[in-house]
Design an enzyme around this catalytic site. Structure first.
Site, PDB file in Angstrom:
ATOM      1  N   LYS A 135       0.582  -1.220  -0.371  1.00  0.00           N
ATOM      2  CA  LYS A 135      -0.366  -0.019   0.320  1.00  0.00           C
ATOM      3  C   LYS A 135       1.224   1.160   0.042  1.00  0.00           C
ATOM      4  CE  LYS A 135      -3.271   2.549   2.295  1.00  0.00           C
ATOM      5  NZ  LYS A 135      -4.944   2.789   3.514  1.00  0.00           N
ATOM      6  N   HIS A 271     -10.079 -32.384 -32.233  1.00  0.00           N
ATOM      7  CA  HIS A 271     -10.756 -31.252 -32.339  1.00  0.00           C
ATOM      8  C   HIS A 271     -11.560 -31.050 -31.259  1.00  0.00           C
ATOM      9  CE1 HIS A 271      -8.531 -29.749 -35.226  1.00  0.00           C
ATOM     10  NE2 HIS A 271      -9.010 -30.567 -36.261  1.00  0.00           N
TER      11      HIS A 271
END
Length: 501
Positions: A135, A271
């Site tokens: 922070k 696929h």
């Protein structure tokens, strides 16, 4: 002016290098518990945290850095006169560097420990210090990753301090880490299937060459809490998996795990959809049956087994080009054969699928659903005639395969071989026709969803289908039942739909 660094690390990798470096650059090193002892034993000038807090570590080390003398020193904004006056009034010295790595909750939660033991690996002080320092990144350099030690030392050597942009980047890494850390703890403790906030915790395992297409970037992230099939397999041969490989392997492995090992299941997949599926008397038998379903589409595909790959089946597979082979075990002779193809990925799976939920991203959000597992199908004969025992066996097999075919899914089977597979169409009759044309000799048919019309049943009759399994639930169910009775076809309702969009 002398500066101060707070160092508290569980993993000691490279920590001596940066601790000695800071000390040599007029930085006082303050440390805790095991880290303090380690630095002192290695002749690094170090101050114990209790000398700063004027309070001993307590509660088995649970409380040692949660103190104003620590967090006041980290959070004070240097340009804020009121902040500086306040900490000076309380004799709090600013802390300019915070170097912390956390208790290994990610690792320990996967180990065979008791619930109480795992709880003790939840770090409290570490994340708190990291968040405080992150922070206040404009004034404090925070490091949570040993890979950043070199960058910090290099910048201090060149300019006497770190660059603001570096401090901001390191702060972002902290919040990235603590977000995943807290999410992992949340997922470990929570029993709520769909909590108010979706907490996910994944760590980057490897970059992928590209995504579905070469212009798309991609990366594989693994679950930090749960050990699953796709984050615990071993690559015994070949290069790393691609994005499409990961998707295909996931489906192929899940599909064969639907069956018990003594059923010798084999899935040939291309696929993201099975192009051949069979159960047999051996891996060789099941492979040959699956291969013969569609010897064209299997080329360049994925083959998965739920049992040991033997030398004879390895020899057969080596005759064609395959991308990936998946199995729980391999005979040494089989591996020797397969390794002759240097690019063939040979994967050894150490876990069955463990996912309980599936996540699908959409633009602006994410959808979560439970996996299609243990669906508790109830078989109800709805026609005048019932399937024979052999037909019933094939019907159950066909329905397991259907789960892994794109909807609208149709699978036709004969004697444990899914000889015709159709799916991914916008209506049900097209995949039915497609599967039946290819499924020579098929005797049963499975559908992932109900029949809206009788056309599927009429088409089945033309191809000699003897039994059908489907969920039921259409307003026109009776129309399909009547058609089946007309043609002398047995039909079973399961009450469970298996759409795979």
């Amino acid at each position: 002016m002398k500066r101060r660094a707070l160092i508290s690390v569980f993993k000691k990798d490279k920590i001596l290098d940066i601790a000695k470096f800071l000390s040599q650059h007029n930085v006082e090193v303050v440390s805790t518990g095991g880290t303090y002892k380690y630095l002192k034993e290695n002749n690094v000038p170090v101050t114990e945290i209790s000398d700063i807090t004027k309070f001993p570590e307590m509660l088995d080390g649970r409380v040692k850095t949660l103190h104003p003398n620590v967090h006041g020193g980290i959070l004070a904004i240097r340009e804020n006169k009121q902040h500086m006056n306040t900490i000076n009034e309380h004799n709090i010295v600013p802390i300019d560097y915070v170097i912390v790595n956390l208790y290994p909750f990610f690792e320990k939660v996967k180990e065979d420990l008791t619930f109480e033991q795992k709880i003790e690996f939840i770090d409290i002080g570490g994340p708190t210090m990291l968040r405080s320092a992150a922070k206040n990144f404009k004034d404090v350099t925070v490091i949570c990753d040993p890979d950043d030690y070199e960058v910090v030392m290099d910048e201090i050597s060149k300019s006497g301090s770190t660059l603001l942009e570096t401090r901001q980047r390191l702060a972002a890494k902290v919040f990235n880490l603590t977000t995943a850390y807290d999410a992992a703890i949340c997922n470990f403790l929570s029993k709520d299937e769909f909590p108010k906030y979706l907490s996910v915790s994944y760590v980057k395992k490897q970059p992928l060459r590209y995504g579905e297409n070469p212009h798309q970037s991609a990366c594989f992230y693994e679950d930090t809490v749960r050990k699953g099939a796709m984050n615990s397999f071993e690559i015994l041969n070949g290069k790393q998996l691609s994005y499409n490989n990961f998707k295909d392997v996931d489906i192929a492995w899940k599909s064969v795990c639907e069956f018990e090992p003594n059923e010798y299941a084999c899935c040939a997949l291309k696929h993201n959809t099975p192009c051949g599926f069979a159960i047999g008397k051996s891996t060789y038998d099941s492979y040959m049956k699956a291969y013969n379903v569609d010897s064209t589409s299997i080329f360049g595909g994925i083959v998965a087994f739920n049992n040991t790959v033997t030398a004879d089946v390895a020899a057969e597979m080596s005759k064609i080009f395959l991308e990936v082979i998946c199995a729980p075990k391999y005979e040494p002779e089989a591996l020797e054969i397969l390794r002759k193809k240097k690019n063939l990925r040979v994967l050894k799976f150490n876990s069955k699928p463990t996912n309980n939920h599936a996540y699908i991203s959409v633009d602006g959000g994410i959808m979560v659903q439970s996996e299609d597992l243990d669906s508790k199908e109830e078989y109800k004969v709805v026609t005048k005639i019932a399937p024979t025992q052999e037909e019933m066996k094939d019907l159950k097999f066909a329905m397991k395969v259907v789960k892994y075919v794109k909807s609208n899914a149709i699978v036709v089977v004969n004697n444990g071989v899914a000889c015709g597979i159709g799916g991914g169409q916008v209506n049900r009759i097209w995949p039915t026709q497609d599967a039946l044309r290819r499924g020579t000799g098929a005797t049963v048919l499975a559908s992932d969803a109900f029949f809206p019309f009788r056309d599927v049943v009429d088409t089945c009759a033309k191809y000699g289908i003897k039994a059908i399994i489907q969920p039921g639930g259409s307003l026109r169910d009776q129309e399909s039942i009547d058609a089946a009775n007309e043609h002398g076809i047995a039909m079973i309702f399961t009450g469970i739909r298996h759409f795979k969009h």
